[in-house]
Write a protein that holds these residues in place. Structure first.
Motif, PDB file in Angstrom:
ATOM      1  N   GLU A  12       8.459  49.927 -41.527  1.00  9.53           N
ATOM      2  CA  GLU A  12       7.810  50.714 -42.573  1.00  9.53           C
ATOM      3  C   GLU A  12       6.292  50.699 -42.415  1.00  9.53           C
ATOM      4  N   GLU A  13       5.745  49.521 -42.169  1.00  8.92           N
ATOM      5  CA  GLU A  13       4.293  49.389 -41.996  1.00  8.92           C
ATOM      6  C   GLU A  13       3.810  50.183 -40.774  1.00  8.92           C
ATOM      7  N   LEU A  14       4.536  50.078 -39.670  1.00 11.95           N
ATOM      8  CA  LEU A  14       4.156  50.808 -38.465  1.00 11.95           C
ATOM      9  C   LEU A  14       4.230  52.313 -38.688  1.00 11.95           C
ATOM     10  N   LEU A  15       5.308  52.779 -39.309  1.00 16.19           N
ATOM     11  CA  LEU A  15       5.438  54.221 -39.564  1.00 16.19           C
ATOM     12  C   LEU A  15       4.316  54.733 -40.461  1.00 16.19           C
ATOM     13  N   LYS A  40      12.603  61.281 -34.945  1.00 17.91           N
ATOM     14  CA  LYS A  40      12.825  60.857 -33.556  1.00 17.91           C
ATOM     15  C   LYS A  40      12.590  59.349 -33.420  1.00 17.91           C
ATOM     16  N   LEU A  41      11.540  58.862 -34.069  1.00 11.99           N
ATOM     17  CA  LEU A  41      11.234  57.425 -34.018  1.00 11.99           C
ATOM     18  C   LEU A  41      12.335  56.595 -34.674  1.00 11.99           C
ATOM     19  N   GLU A  42      12.801  57.035 -35.830  1.00 14.27           N
ATOM     20  CA  GLU A  42      13.831  56.288 -36.546  1.00 14.27           C
ATOM     21  C   GLU A  42      15.151  56.263 -35.780  1.00 14.27           C
ATOM     22  N   ALA A  43      15.379  57.267 -34.929  1.00 11.58           N
ATOM     23  CA  ALA A  43      16.601  57.318 -34.116  1.00 11.58           C
ATOM     24  C   ALA A  43      16.468  56.476 -32.844  1.00 11.58           C
ATOM     25  N   ASN A  44      15.268  55.980 -32.555  1.00 14.17           N
ATOM     26  CA  ASN A  44      14.999  55.218 -31.331  1.00 14.17           C
ATOM     27  C   ASN A  44      14.233  53.942 -31.650  1.00 14.17           C
ATOM     28  N   PRO A  45      14.900  52.939 -32.244  1.00  7.92           N
ATOM     29  CA  PRO A  45      14.196  51.721 -32.662  1.00  7.92           C
ATOM     30  C   PRO A  45      13.500  50.978 -31.523  1.00  7.92           C
ATOM     31  N   GLU A  46      14.027  51.075 -30.302  1.00  6.50           N
ATOM     32  CA  GLU A  46      13.365  50.395 -29.178  1.00  6.50           C
ATOM     33  C   GLU A  46      12.013  51.040 -28.874  1.00  6.50           C
ATOM     34  N   LYS A  47      11.878  52.320 -29.153  1.00  8.83           N
ATOM     35  CA  LYS A  47      10.599  53.005 -28.958  1.00  8.83           C
ATOM     36  C   LYS A  47       9.611  52.583 -30.046  1.00  8.83           C
ATOM     37  N   LEU A  48      10.123  52.372 -31.250  1.00 13.62           N
ATOM     38  CA  LEU A  48       9.276  51.866 -32.332  1.00 13.62           C
ATOM     39  C   LEU A  48       8.740  50.491 -31.964  1.00 13.62           C
ATOM     40  N   TRP A  49       9.592  49.671 -31.350  1.00 11.43           N
ATOM     41  CA  TRP A  49       9.162  48.345 -30.913  1.00 11.43           C
ATOM     42  C   TRP A  49       8.013  48.473 -29.913  1.00 11.43           C
ATOM     43  N   SER A  50       8.145  49.389 -28.950  1.00  8.44           N
ATOM     44  CA  SER A  50       7.087  49.596 -27.956  1.00  8.44           C
ATOM     45  C   SER A  50       5.802  50.083 -28.624  1.00  8.44           C
ATOM     46  N   LEU A  51       5.927  51.000 -29.564  1.00 11.08           N
ATOM     47  CA  LEU A  51       4.739  51.477 -30.285  1.00 11.08           C
ATOM     48  C   LEU A  51       4.087  50.344 -31.063  1.00 11.08           C
ATOM     49  N   ASN A  52       4.902  49.449 -31.610  1.00 13.95           N
ATOM     50  CA  ASN A  52       4.359  48.296 -32.329  1.00 13.95           C
ATOM     51  C   ASN A  52       3.570  47.403 -31.368  1.00 13.95           C
ATOM     52  N   GLU A  53       4.070  47.244 -30.150  1.00  7.15           N
ATOM     53  CA  GLU A  53       3.352  46.465 -29.134  1.00  7.15           C
ATOM     54  C   GLU A  53       2.025  47.146 -28.783  1.00  7.15           C
ATOM     55  N   MET A  54       2.040  48.470 -28.680  1.00  2.15           N
ATOM     56  CA  MET A  54       0.806  49.221 -28.404  1.00  2.15           C
ATOM     57  C   MET A  54      -0.192  49.005 -29.537  1.00  2.15           C
ATOM     58  N   GLU A  55       0.310  49.056 -30.753  1.00  2.00           N
ATOM     59  CA  GLU A  55      -0.536  48.877 -31.942  1.00  2.00           C
ATOM     60  C   GLU A  55      -1.074  47.443 -32.012  1.00  2.00           C
ATOM     61  N   ALA A  56      -0.225  46.471 -31.740  1.00  4.01           N
ATOM     62  CA  ALA A  56      -0.616  45.063 -31.837  1.00  4.01           C
ATOM     63  C   ALA A  56      -1.717  44.695 -30.844  1.00  4.01           C
ATOM     64  N   THR A  57      -1.794  45.416 -29.732  1.00  2.00           N
ATOM     65  CA  THR A  57      -2.824  45.152 -28.721  1.00  2.00           C
ATOM     66  C   THR A  57      -4.011  46.104 -28.883  1.00  2.00           C
ATOM     67  N   ALA A 112       2.542  46.336 -19.219  1.00  3.27           N
ATOM     68  CA  ALA A 112       3.106  47.639 -19.595  1.00  3.27           C
ATOM     69  C   ALA A 112       4.633  47.576 -19.566  1.00  3.27           C
ATOM     70  N   ALA A 113       5.187  46.998 -18.502  1.00  3.45           N
ATOM     71  CA  ALA A 113       6.647  46.897 -18.391  1.00  3.45           C
ATOM     72  C   ALA A 113       7.218  46.072 -19.547  1.00  3.45           C
ATOM     73  N   ALA A 114       6.568  44.963 -19.884  1.00  2.00           N
ATOM     74  CA  ALA A 114       7.042  44.111 -20.979  1.00  2.00           C
ATOM     75  C   ALA A 114       6.973  44.836 -22.321  1.00  2.00           C
ATOM     76  N   MET A 115       6.035  45.774 -22.450  1.00  2.00           N
ATOM     77  CA  MET A 115       5.875  46.533 -23.689  1.00  2.00           C
ATOM     78  C   MET A 115       6.784  47.762 -23.737  1.00  2.00           C
ATOM     79  N   GLY A 116       7.401  48.093 -22.600  1.00  2.00           N
ATOM     80  CA  GLY A 116       8.261  49.277 -22.543  1.00  2.00           C
ATOM     81  C   GLY A 116       7.482  50.572 -22.428  1.00  2.00           C
ATOM     82  N   ILE A 117       6.265  50.501 -21.869  1.00  2.00           N
ATOM     83  CA  ILE A 117       5.423  51.692 -21.714  1.00  2.00           C
ATOM     84  C   ILE A 117       5.014  51.838 -20.244  1.00  2.00           C
ATOM     85  N   GLU A 118       4.354  52.937 -19.924  1.00  2.00           N
ATOM     86  CA  GLU A 118       3.844  53.160 -18.574  1.00  2.00           C
ATOM     87  C   GLU A 118       2.340  53.325 -18.627  1.00  2.00           C
TER      88      GLU A 118
END
Length: 186
Positions: A12-15, A40-57, A112-118
């Motif tokens: 919720e906070e990330l969204l 789209k984000l709510e249907a793909n929780p693993e992508k939300l996790w990656s976005l959270n990692e992007m945000e956290a850094t 990047a790989a650990a965060m699920g991004i490129e």
């Protein structure tokens, strides 16, 4: 990689954060509706996790494009400077292992790989620079062509003198002002 799921509170906070950034920066994604992105984000929780990692850094991810062919939304790190939580890293694992002294804690490609991004490509970096003038004081590693990497080098970009520059360095180099920007397709 550990637990790649966010708690309901974290989601919720990330969204809320992503929605506020999206609405504040409509020039990055004209014609895109937040409700469609959120679905789209709510249907793909693993992508939300990656976005959270992007945000956290401190990458400040935001939608920069909607791929009409795949239906995917494309997020880039849009922070003014290279994300603080991803600086002082060499290019990749091979470069990290090759360093004999003063090794950095990590590499851009491993993070990047650990965060699920490129990592952004040079082309994507230039696309971002058309939307936002970023990296005026820092620089960012970008995906390096194999022929350059085989010779021990890697490339990075920044903006100086109102121009985007592409440079080279040894892949094992690292600096406090150089990190990397990522992309994520959702």
């Amino acid at each position: 990689m550990g637990n790649m799921e966010l708690s309901p509170e974290q989601r919720e906070e990330l969204l809320e954060t992503l929605k506020a950034r999206f609405e504040k920066n409509m020039h990055r994604h004209e014609g895109v509706e937040w409700a469609d992105v959120q679905a789209k984000l709510e249907a793909n929780p693993e992508k939300l996790w990656s976005l959270n990692e992007m945000e956290a850094t401190e990458g400040e991810p935001d939608v920069v494009r909607h791929d009409q062919e795949t239906g995917e939304y494309i997020f880039y790190d849009c922070s003014a400077e290279s994300p603080k939580g991803r600086r002082s890293v060499c290019y990749d694992r091979e470069a990290l292992e090759a360093r004999k002294k003063h090794k950095p804690e990590n590499s851009a490609m491993d993070m990047a790989a650990a965060m699920g991004i490129e990592l952004l490509t040079e082309e994507q970096y230039r696309e971002l620079q058309e939307l936002e003038h970023v990296d005026k004081k820092t620089s960012s590693w970008v995906q390096t062509p194999e022929n350059i990497r085989k010779l021990g080098g890697a490339i990075f970009c920044d903006r100086r003198y109102d121009t985007v520059f592409v440079y080279h360095n040894g892949a094992d180099s690292y600096y406090g002002a150089r990190g990397f920007r990522g992309s994520l397709r959702v």
